[in-house]
Write an enzyme that holds these catalytic residues in place. Sequence first.
Site, short mmCIF file in Angstrom:
data_model
loop_
_atom_site.label_atom_id
_atom_site.label_comp_id
_atom_site.label_asym_id
_atom_site.label_seq_id
_atom_site.Cartn_x
_atom_site.Cartn_y
_atom_site.Cartn_z
N ARG A 1 6.94 -10.85 5.86
CA ARG A 1 6.48 -10.61 7.22
C ARG A 1 7.10 -11.65 8.15
NH1 ARG A 1 0.06 -9.39 5.86
NH2 ARG A 1 0.54 -7.78 4.33
N LYS B 1 -13.61 -4.50 7.16
CA LYS B 1 -13.25 -5.34 6.02
C LYS B 1 -14.24 -6.48 5.81
CE LYS B 1 -10.08 -8.11 8.82
NZ LYS B 1 -8.84 -8.87 8.83
N HIS C 1 -5.05 -1.57 -5.13
CA HIS C 1 -5.59 -0.49 -4.31
C HIS C 1 -6.43 0.41 -5.17
CE1 HIS C 1 -2.20 -1.98 -1.92
NE2 HIS C 1 -3.06 -1.80 -0.93
N ASP D 1 -2.49 -8.16 -5.21
CA ASP D 1 -2.92 -6.95 -4.53
C ASP D 1 -3.42 -5.89 -5.50
OD1 ASP D 1 -3.30 -5.54 -2.27
OD2 ASP D 1 -1.20 -5.15 -1.83
N GLN E 1 1.12 -11.18 -2.90
CA GLN E 1 -0.30 -10.86 -2.86
C GLN E 1 -0.80 -10.50 -4.25
OE1 GLN E 1 0.17 -7.56 -0.03
NE2 GLN E 1 -1.11 -8.71 1.38
N CYS F 1 0.79 -1.23 0.00
CA CYS F 1 0.00 0.00 0.00
C CYS F 1 0.83 1.29 0.00
CB CYS F 1 -1.00 0.03 1.15
SG CYS F 1 -1.17 -1.47 2.08
N HIS G 1 -8.33 -1.65 -0.15
CA HIS G 1 -7.33 -2.69 -0.41
C HIS G 1 -8.11 -3.93 -0.80
CE1 HIS G 1 -4.37 -0.73 2.52
NE2 HIS G 1 -5.52 -0.20 2.89
#
Length: 502
Positions: free
Chosen positions: A224, A330, A246, A244, A242, A195, A376
Amino acid sequence: MFIKGNYSEKGDEYKVDLIEGLKDGTITFYEQGNFTDLCRGPHLPNTGYIKAVKIMSIAGAYWKGDEKNKQLTRIYGISFPKKKLLDEYLAMLEEAKKRDHRKIGKELELFTFSSRVGQGLPLWLPKGAMLRERLENFLKSVQKKYGYEPVITPHIGQKELYVTSGHYAKYGKDSFQPIHTPAEGEEFLLKPMNCPHHCEIYKSKPRSYKDLPVRYAEFGTVYRYEQSGELHGLTRVRGFTQDDAHIFCRPDQLKEEFIKVIDIVLYIFKTLDFENFTTQISLRDKEDRSKYIGSDENWKKAETAIVEACKEKGLKTVIEYGEAAFYGPKLDFMVKDALGRSWQLGTIQVDYNLPERFELEYTGSDDKKHRPVMIHRAPFGSMERFVAVLIEHTAGKFPLWLTSEQVAILPVSEKFNDFAHNIKTKLNNSDVRTIVDDRNEKVGKKIRDNEMKRIPYMIIVGEKELESGMLSIRKQGEGEIGKMTIENFAKFISQRVAEELK
RNA sequence: GCCGAUAUAGCUCAGUUGGCCAGAGCAGCUGAUUUGUAAUCAGCCGGUCGGCGGUUCGAAUCCGUCUAUCGGCUCCA
């Protein structure tokens, strides 16, 4: 008091602790012969009902589930009214273990781990990498249709970036530590999420209300430092990618954008035959609001938008209070693995925090500066976890469009190897992924081996096929399905693939 | 990270109370066979018994430690 004293005398500090913690003042007990237990109940009337018992495992568990408390030994056992039922249950567990993605991943040579590389850092083998690439291409084409734009960002970022995002303060100590450079005081972090990088892309030029929504998608690899005991095959790792994206939108676009994301997730799940998923809406804790950032008004708007969007899409959702991220509510999509453990796959999160921290803006129709809302979203969650769950759902029998090797040609003897390779070339030219098993083995052996490799179709070729030009086709798990010319077989396969991706 | 368990050949596993050169099946290689719808036969290759340290005349086996894995707990931006 009398009862509490009774447990105190016995030195049973945990029962005393429980009694002291009881709020409603009603304490219930159950007796089994001369055994008396403090228990909300219910208990069995007597132990005669228990016929078949098995101790499943022994493990440590924190008192009252709190990491700060002492750890006790918990004994896991299971009982059935009949021995037969117990045996059936144990057999079911055995079957489930055969679907374990760690076992199948090894058998099908999809991925591996190396203690030298490090815990929780998966190594994708060629077949696994091809599978993953195909999934990524599938997602890319879906996202393109929905108006997403691809972006690419580096694997590291300056520490300052994460100080700005607030993640350093929250997770910095428990993460991979900063990377130092020859320059004094210079520090970089491995990115734990994409992000902040995407926020900087948003900021790379001024935005107008007419430009929104902006949707940036990236297969972003993040790192992580998950607790060592929590690592698990491909479902929980320390380095993962991910799917991912945005979305930066105006507050009035939030609900519509949210619905579009739900559409994407549902389409993807449907294409991959994921039917048994559950959805969870995570909202703020009803009482304690101190751990959340952002205005009460924004939270209410976002929570309402999610609940309404789910309602409009007819999703059967469970609402969990207190499960929201600190920056916004979420919606999560969860599925169960072979052994019934729940994993979160897709996630859609509303975020008011990062636009604030990064001072993201757009110019409104009123010529004033406004703050966009950020969504997200990751339909798979991560490529790693998704592939793991996909393996367990399919037991390694992937859909035709996805599998690395679609067809195996088995010559009955070495005399027909050239013939087999000719067919292979023709099929590969028609985009049918084909291999030849030209080992010096009997057909029965080749069938067995290729069945176990979960190759969807097999073609057996020998004298008859060479003369007639008709190929004998065999389907994985089913056996012979008939005879076809090469051309018809290629068409047959491409039709099946088209149907699967419809 | 915590509790408990495990680690032997590429894979799946044997290996008795510490005792000759550590075994099997599969895979791989070589040869024979030329095969018709779920395992052809024979020979060969392959192991620092997870790493390091200790006990012992002697350790795959006992002890310590590290690493990794498994089942839970806790956690999951």
